[in-house]
Design a protein around this motif. Structure first.
Motif, PDB file in Angstrom:
ATOM      1  N   GLU A  26       0.824  -1.202   0.000  1.00 55.49           N
ATOM      2  CA  GLU A  26       0.000   0.000   0.000  1.00 55.49           C
ATOM      3  C   GLU A  26       0.858   1.252   0.000  1.00 55.49           C
ATOM      4  O   GLU A  26       1.506   1.587   0.982  1.00 55.49           O
ATOM      5  N   GLY A  27       0.863   1.957  -1.125  1.00 55.59           N
ATOM      6  CA  GLY A  27       1.628   3.179  -1.249  1.00 55.59           C
ATOM      7  C   GLY A  27       2.893   3.066  -2.049  1.00 55.59           C
ATOM      8  O   GLY A  27       3.523   4.072  -2.370  1.00 55.59           O
ATOM      9  N   SER A  28       3.294   1.856  -2.409  1.00 61.34           N
ATOM     10  CA  SER A  28       4.526   1.669  -3.170  1.00 61.34           C
ATOM     11  C   SER A  28       4.394   2.244  -4.575  1.00 61.34           C
ATOM     12  O   SER A  28       3.313   2.243  -5.167  1.00 61.34           O
ATOM     13  N   ASP A  29       5.518   2.741  -5.132  1.00 66.14           N
ATOM     14  CA  ASP A  29       5.512   3.199  -6.514  1.00 66.14           C
ATOM     15  C   ASP A  29       6.024   2.113  -7.460  1.00 66.14           C
ATOM     16  O   ASP A  29       6.216   2.348  -8.647  1.00 66.14           O
ATOM     17  N   LYS A  30       6.228   0.906  -6.924  1.00 68.12           N
ATOM     18  CA  LYS A  30       6.629  -0.230  -7.748  1.00 68.12           C
ATOM     19  C   LYS A  30       5.435  -1.171  -7.891  1.00 68.12           C
ATOM     20  O   LYS A  30       4.785  -1.514  -6.910  1.00 68.12           O
ATOM     21  N   PHE A  31       5.190  -1.597  -9.136  1.00 66.15           N
ATOM     22  CA  PHE A  31       4.014  -2.413  -9.428  1.00 66.15           C
ATOM     23  C   PHE A  31       4.431  -3.801  -9.899  1.00 66.15           C
ATOM     24  O   PHE A  31       5.540  -4.000 -10.402  1.00 66.15           O
ATOM     25  N   GLU A  32       3.513  -4.741  -9.736  1.00 58.75           N
ATOM     26  CA  GLU A  32       3.745  -6.099 -10.198  1.00 58.75           C
ATOM     27  C   GLU A  32       2.434  -6.718 -10.644  1.00 58.75           C
ATOM     28  O   GLU A  32       1.355  -6.290 -10.243  1.00 58.75           O
ATOM     29  N   VAL A  33       2.552  -7.722 -11.501  1.00 57.81           N
ATOM     30  CA  VAL A  33       1.380  -8.433 -11.997  1.00 57.81           C
ATOM     31  C   VAL A  33       1.173  -9.686 -11.164  1.00 57.81           C
ATOM     32  O   VAL A  33       2.111 -10.462 -10.951  1.00 57.81           O
ATOM     33  N   LYS A  34      -0.056  -9.886 -10.697  1.00 53.42           N
ATOM     34  CA  LYS A  34      -0.390 -11.053  -9.894  1.00 53.42           C
ATOM     35  C   LYS A  34      -1.634 -11.732 -10.457  1.00 53.42           C
ATOM     36  O   LYS A  34      -2.516 -11.056 -11.002  1.00 53.42           O
ATOM     37  N   PRO A  35      -1.727 -13.054 -10.317  1.00 51.88           N
ATOM     38  CA  PRO A  35      -2.967 -13.732 -10.717  1.00 51.88           C
ATOM     39  C   PRO A  35      -4.107 -13.293  -9.810  1.00 51.88           C
ATOM     40  O   PRO A  35      -3.902 -12.990  -8.628  1.00 51.88           O
ATOM     41  N   PHE A  36      -5.309 -13.256 -10.360  1.00 55.71           N
ATOM     42  CA  PHE A  36      -6.448 -12.757  -9.607  1.00 55.71           C
ATOM     43  C   PHE A  36      -7.651 -13.672  -9.796  1.00 55.71           C
ATOM     44  O   PHE A  36      -8.201 -13.758 -10.901  1.00 55.71           O
ATOM     45  N   PRO A  37      -8.064 -14.381  -8.739  1.00 56.97           N
ATOM     46  CA  PRO A  37      -9.264 -15.224  -8.847  1.00 56.97           C
ATOM     47  C   PRO A  37     -10.525 -14.376  -8.712  1.00 56.97           C
ATOM     48  O   PRO A  37     -10.529 -13.345  -8.033  1.00 56.97           O
ATOM     49  N   LEU A  38     -11.584 -14.809  -9.326  1.00 52.28           N
ATOM     50  CA  LEU A  38     -12.849 -14.106  -9.211  1.00 52.28           C
ATOM     51  C   LEU A  38     -13.948 -15.107  -8.889  1.00 52.28           C
ATOM     52  O   LEU A  38     -14.095 -16.125  -9.568  1.00 52.28           O
ATOM     53  N   PHE A  39     -14.690 -14.811  -7.839  1.00 51.45           N
ATOM     54  CA  PHE A  39     -15.793 -15.681  -7.445  1.00 51.45           C
ATOM     55  C   PHE A  39     -16.861 -14.850  -6.750  1.00 51.45           C
ATOM     56  O   PHE A  39     -16.563 -14.006  -5.902  1.00 51.45           O
TER      57      PHE A  39
END
Length: 275
Positions: free
Chosen positions: A85-98
């Motif tokens: 929370e608040g970082s200026d570095k981003f990453e891609v993560k898998p995201f489940p949806l239900f």
């Protein structure tokens, strides 16, 4: 991402220390494969034994009627979000949806369970239970020496009023364990359907108490000694403002694709944390 708003979390980072409001943006590209038809459709497919052949209706009731109360959506995709929370570095993560809804009162999604206690003429009052993920020290090099924020359970309430495509709402959540914090959110959202497209937008502001702010933004004397950062006392106040939008395309009645994006602006003591 409720619909898909699931929100990427945001808080403090080393960069942009001189700004009065830090920007934490996220973008989501979700390729969803939801099975949104009623579960009862399965029982009616060709070759499937009918409930009367398998279940005694006198004892259990009509199984098909019960299944017809369920509406289920499942899917998966990816989310582009900050390291913490608040970082200026981003990453891609898998995201489940239900998500699932039983009748008119109970809904379930990846954030928890909501039960509507009262609904009348656009007003809705409900209670919910969920969880707070917390934060790991090893989520980022910038968090070294600050320790973990343990996960915890969340109980809370929600009040909303909807009129046509518009809705205003307020939520109050208490974390049990972890930060032991209290947060409150007020917001407004709207949705509009055009042919096979569904457009949604949501704007909200979140207030947090001393415990929540200290857990995620404060730096104690011990943390200061370990991390080398100056001690900092984060007080209660407005924590952040969020703006989100999504577009959903209905491929068929049972399949759809959703994309969403948003930005979170940290406010008050969250922007002045020395990390």
């Amino acid at each position: 991402m409720k619909s898909l708003t699931t929100s990427a979390q945001s808080a403090f980072g080393r960069a942009h220390k001189m700004r009065n409001a830090r920007l934490t943006a996220f973008a989501v590209a979700i390729a969803m494969a939801p099975f949104a038809s009623l579960a009862a459709d399965l029982a009616e497919s060709e070759g499937t034994p009918t409930p009367s052949q398998e279940i005694d209706p006198a004892r259990y009731g009509d199984f098909r009627d019960r299944l017809h109360d369920w509406q289920v959506t499942i899917g998966a995709g990816a989310i582009y979000m900050p390291e913490y929370e608040g970082s200026d570095k981003f990453e891609v993560k898998p995201f489940p949806l239900f998500s699932a809804r039983f009748g008119e009162r109970v809904s379930v999604d990846i954030t928890g369970v909501t039960v509507d206690l009262l609904e009348y003429d656009g007003f809705r009052v409900g209670v919910r239970g969920g969880y707070e993920l917390g934060r790991k020290e090893d989520d980022s090099d910038y968090l070294k020496g600050l320790g973990d924020v343990d996960p915890g359970g969340v109980i809370g309430g929600i009040v909303s009023y909807g009129y046509g495509p518009f809705e205003v709402y307020g939520k109050l959540d208490k974390t049990i364990g972890g930060s032991d914090g209290l947060t409150g959110t007020v917001g407004a959202k709207a949705s509009y359907r055009y042919e096979r497209f569904v457009f949604s937008a949501d704007v909200s502001g979140t207030w947090a108490d001393d415990k929540h702010m200290e857990s995620y933004f404060g730096i104690t004397a011990a943390q200061s000694a370990r991390s080398g950062l100056p001690q900092y006392d984060a007080k209660a106040g407005v924590k952040r403002v969020d703006v989100k939008a999504s577009i959903t395309y209905m491929l068929t009645d049972n399949w759809m694709v959703t994309g969403a994006a948003g930005a979170g602006f940290l406010m008050g003591d969250a922007t002045r944390a020395p990390s």
